[in-house]
Write a protein that holds these residues in place. Structure first.
Motif, PDB file in Angstrom:
ATOM      1  N   ILE A 151      14.464  50.657   3.599  1.00  0.00           N
ATOM      2  CA  ILE A 151      13.465  49.796   2.970  1.00  0.00           C
ATOM      3  C   ILE A 151      12.096  50.055   3.591  1.00  0.00           C
ATOM      4  N   SER A 152      11.055  49.543   2.938  1.00  0.00           N
ATOM      5  CA  SER A 152       9.682  49.734   3.407  1.00  0.00           C
ATOM      6  C   SER A 152       9.452  49.024   4.734  1.00  0.00           C
ATOM      7  N   PRO A 311      18.996  49.279 -18.688  1.00  0.00           N
ATOM      8  CA  PRO A 311      17.722  49.673 -18.075  1.00  0.00           C
ATOM      9  C   PRO A 311      17.266  48.641 -17.049  1.00  0.00           C
ATOM     10  N   ILE A 312      16.545  49.098 -16.033  1.00  0.00           N
ATOM     11  CA  ILE A 312      16.073  48.188 -14.994  1.00  0.00           C
ATOM     12  C   ILE A 312      14.592  48.426 -14.718  1.00  0.00           C
ATOM     13  N   LYS A 313      13.901  47.388 -14.278  1.00  0.00           N
ATOM     14  CA  LYS A 313      12.501  47.521 -13.907  1.00  0.00           C
ATOM     15  C   LYS A 313      12.435  48.013 -12.465  1.00  0.00           C
ATOM     16  N   VAL A 314      11.654  49.066 -12.234  1.00  0.00           N
ATOM     17  CA  VAL A 314      11.547  49.653 -10.901  1.00  0.00           C
ATOM     18  C   VAL A 314      10.084  49.958 -10.598  1.00  0.00           C
ATOM     19  N   PHE A 315       9.850  50.439  -9.378  1.00  0.00           N
ATOM     20  CA  PHE A 315       8.513  50.848  -8.957  1.00  0.00           C
ATOM     21  C   PHE A 315       8.618  52.263  -8.403  1.00  0.00           C
ATOM     22  N   ILE A 316       7.831  53.164  -8.964  1.00  0.00           N
ATOM     23  CA  ILE A 316       7.975  54.582  -8.654  1.00  0.00           C
ATOM     24  C   ILE A 316       6.788  55.081  -7.841  1.00  0.00           C
ATOM     25  N   GLN A 317       7.066  55.990  -6.902  1.00  0.00           N
ATOM     26  CA  GLN A 317       6.021  56.570  -6.061  1.00  0.00           C
ATOM     27  C   GLN A 317       6.157  58.086  -6.097  1.00  0.00           C
ATOM     28  N   ILE A 357      12.041  55.938  -5.826  1.00  0.00           N
ATOM     29  CA  ILE A 357      12.122  54.774  -6.704  1.00  0.00           C
ATOM     30  C   ILE A 357      12.540  53.550  -5.893  1.00  0.00           C
ATOM     31  N   TYR A 358      11.728  52.486  -6.004  1.00  0.00           N
ATOM     32  CA  TYR A 358      11.926  51.256  -5.238  1.00  0.00           C
ATOM     33  C   TYR A 358      12.261  50.091  -6.169  1.00  0.00           C
ATOM     34  N   ASN A 359      12.756  49.013  -5.571  1.00  0.00           N
ATOM     35  CA  ASN A 359      13.022  47.808  -6.356  1.00  0.00           C
ATOM     36  C   ASN A 359      11.908  46.779  -6.212  1.00  0.00           C
ATOM     37  N   GLY A 360      10.826  47.141  -5.497  1.00  0.00           N
ATOM     38  CA  GLY A 360       9.712  46.220  -5.319  1.00  0.00           C
ATOM     39  C   GLY A 360       8.470  46.930  -4.823  1.00  0.00           C
ATOM     40  N   GLY A 364       9.611  45.622   2.766  1.00  0.00           N
ATOM     41  CA  GLY A 364      10.999  45.263   2.520  1.00  0.00           C
ATOM     42  C   GLY A 364      11.546  45.734   1.191  1.00  0.00           C
ATOM     43  N   ALA A 365      10.714  46.426   0.387  1.00  0.00           N
ATOM     44  CA  ALA A 365      11.209  46.975  -0.881  1.00  0.00           C
ATOM     45  C   ALA A 365      12.245  48.051  -0.593  1.00  0.00           C
ATOM     46  N   LYS A 366      13.342  48.042  -1.335  1.00  0.00           N
ATOM     47  CA  LYS A 366      14.459  48.951  -1.068  1.00  0.00           C
ATOM     48  C   LYS A 366      14.359  50.224  -1.897  1.00  0.00           C
ATOM     49  N   ILE A 367      14.699  51.350  -1.271  1.00  0.00           N
ATOM     50  CA  ILE A 367      14.826  52.617  -1.991  1.00  0.00           C
ATOM     51  C   ILE A 367      16.130  52.568  -2.791  1.00  0.00           C
ATOM     52  N   ILE A 368      16.033  52.691  -4.115  1.00  0.00           N
ATOM     53  CA  ILE A 368      17.251  52.645  -4.929  1.00  0.00           C
ATOM     54  C   ILE A 368      17.544  53.984  -5.605  1.00  0.00           C
ATOM     55  N   GLY A 369      16.655  54.967  -5.415  1.00  0.00           N
ATOM     56  CA  GLY A 369      16.912  56.277  -6.000  1.00  0.00           C
ATOM     57  C   GLY A 369      15.802  57.257  -5.680  1.00  0.00           C
ATOM     58  N   ASN A 370      16.065  58.542  -5.909  1.00  0.00           N
ATOM     59  CA  ASN A 370      15.056  59.575  -5.715  1.00  0.00           C
ATOM     60  C   ASN A 370      15.435  60.800  -6.530  1.00  0.00           C
TER      61      ASN A 370
END
Length: 421
Positions: A151-152, A311-317, A357-360, A364-370
């Protein structure tokens, strides 16, 4: 703080001679562990080096002797490991292949995978219980599943979870990151109290892979002769010539800071949008002329605990320096996902870059994929920008309820032809 039961345990920590790894080692020792410093020799520049500097690696600011002195000051053991052959195979050669193919590659992400593989291996040889680095990120254990997740860090401005987003759970399960819960300003204060002289490294969040001039030299030395021929730089929309270049190996799709020979000035917001390897011509366009609202990510690895039924809402970097963007993630198959952004975005993504790809958004945002960016938004033949179909339609296509095809290529209209990449 080190949890009860870890006192006296051995921990192998990656040392660079910089502030972060030094303070991390100090904190581990202060909290009752027995840190063992390790430095990896990844790449030796072609230029001559001073005695004692044979172990300079890509993320090191000091020589082997200087890092040894830091460890002596901390009163911890130190080992230098030669891994230049692995670095060439797993990072350098892949960067070279990507550049010759006209795409980018995220060396720091894969360099870190190599580092952590070596730390795990070294910890086993030395009988250590844990590994550690000075990165700003956090590892937490999921109480329900018992699995470890990245997580962040608390200090969002210094967070480096993007660089570590491709690590496997074999790396995370015994990983300690002492700097995760404190701010960089506090780390610097601790460093001053240690009385150790540190060499200033510049912006710690910028690419530490290789200096551009050394990287260009490496490509020229290893690229096929046919790739090194000069060519022209043209405006993408109307084909007007702008200048000449010294070889297509200097360029990749999405690249900014485009340089021409003979000091020909190119606008700062220009981006490379096409590379013609037959003619050796490179085409550029202004950032404001390019827009996207979707992208496709391949080689996707997801958190096994993530629900993929809808589908899910995510935050991408897309890079360490970019801010995260909100989007919807659609699962196409085991290693491919489609991302639809909430708003149309002006600019050009860099094909081949690493995607986290994060969940927030916040700490504390969690990495859920890459994964790896493969393609993004498109223009149709009439020159009109086309966005992804409505989320409901996309969901039908992806989950097999209706046969809809998504065109994930990017087309920018030009007088002579449409180009897809």
């Amino acid at each position: 703080m080190v949890k009860k039961g870890k006192e006296g345990k051995k921990v192998v920590i990656g040392m660079t001679g910089g502030v972060d790894s030094t303070v991390a080692a100090y904190l581990l020792k202060k909290q009752g562990l027995e840190p063992i410093g390790v430095t990896f020799n990844f790449y030796k520049e072609e230029s001559s080096q001073k005695p004692g500097e044979e172990c300079l690696g890509t993320c090191q600011s000091k020589s082997l002797v200087s890092i040894q002195e830091v460890c002596d000051k901390l009163e911890i053991p130190f080992y230098g490991v030669n891994a230049s052959h692995l670095f060439k195979e797993r990072v350098l050669d892949r960067v070279l292949t990507a550049r010759l193919g006209g795409t980018a590659f995220s060396p720091c992400v894969y360099c870190n995978i190599l580092k952590f593989d070596l730390l795990v291996e070294k910890s086993k040889k030395l009988g250590a219980d844990f590994i550690a680095t000075g990165h700003y990120a956090k590892v937490v254990k999921n109480i329900k599943t018992g699995k470890f997740q990245l997580i962040s860090a608390n200090d969002r401005e210094q967070d480096q979870s993007y660089y570590l987003s491709a690590l496997d759970r074999i790396h995370l399960e015994n990983l300690l990151l002492p700097c995760a819960d404190i701010r960089r300003s506090e780390v610097e204060q601790i460093a001053k109290s240690l009385g150790i002289h540190f060499v200033k490294k510049g912006d710690r969040n910028r690419l530490c892979f290789m200096k551009e001039k050394n990287f260009s030299f490496y490509i020229q030395k290893n690229a096929p002769p046919g790739m090194l021929n000069n060519g022209g730089i043209f405006n993408f929309e109307d084909g007007v010539p702008i200048g000449d270049h010294g070889g297509v190996h200097h360029f990749y799709i999405g690249q900014n800071k485009v340089k021409a020979l003979d000091n020909v000035k190119i606008e700062e917001d220009a981006r490379v949008v096409e590379i013609d390897r037959k003619t050796k011509n490179v085409y550029i366009s202004k950032t404001k002329n390019i827009r996207y609202s979707i992208c496709e990510v391949i080689n996707y690895k997801q958190d096994p605990d993530t629900d993929i039924s809808s589908p899910i809402k995510v935050f991408i970097q897309f890079s360490q320096l970019e801010k995260r963007q909100a989007c919807f993630l659609y699962f196409k198959n085991n290693d491919t996902v489609v991302l639809k952004f909430q708003e149309e975005i002006i600019g050009l993504l860099v094909k081949g870059s690493h995607v986290a790809i994060y969940n927030g958004l916040g700490a504390g945002a969690k990495i859920i994929g890459n994964g790896t960016l493969n393609s993004f938004g498109f223009f149709d033949k009439s020159g009109k920008f086309r966005s992804l179909p409505d989320p409901e339609e996309v969901e039908l296509e992806i989950y097999g309820q209706e046969d809809l095809k998504l065109d994930l290529s990017l087309k920018i209209p030009r007088k002579e032809k449409d180009v897809t990449f």
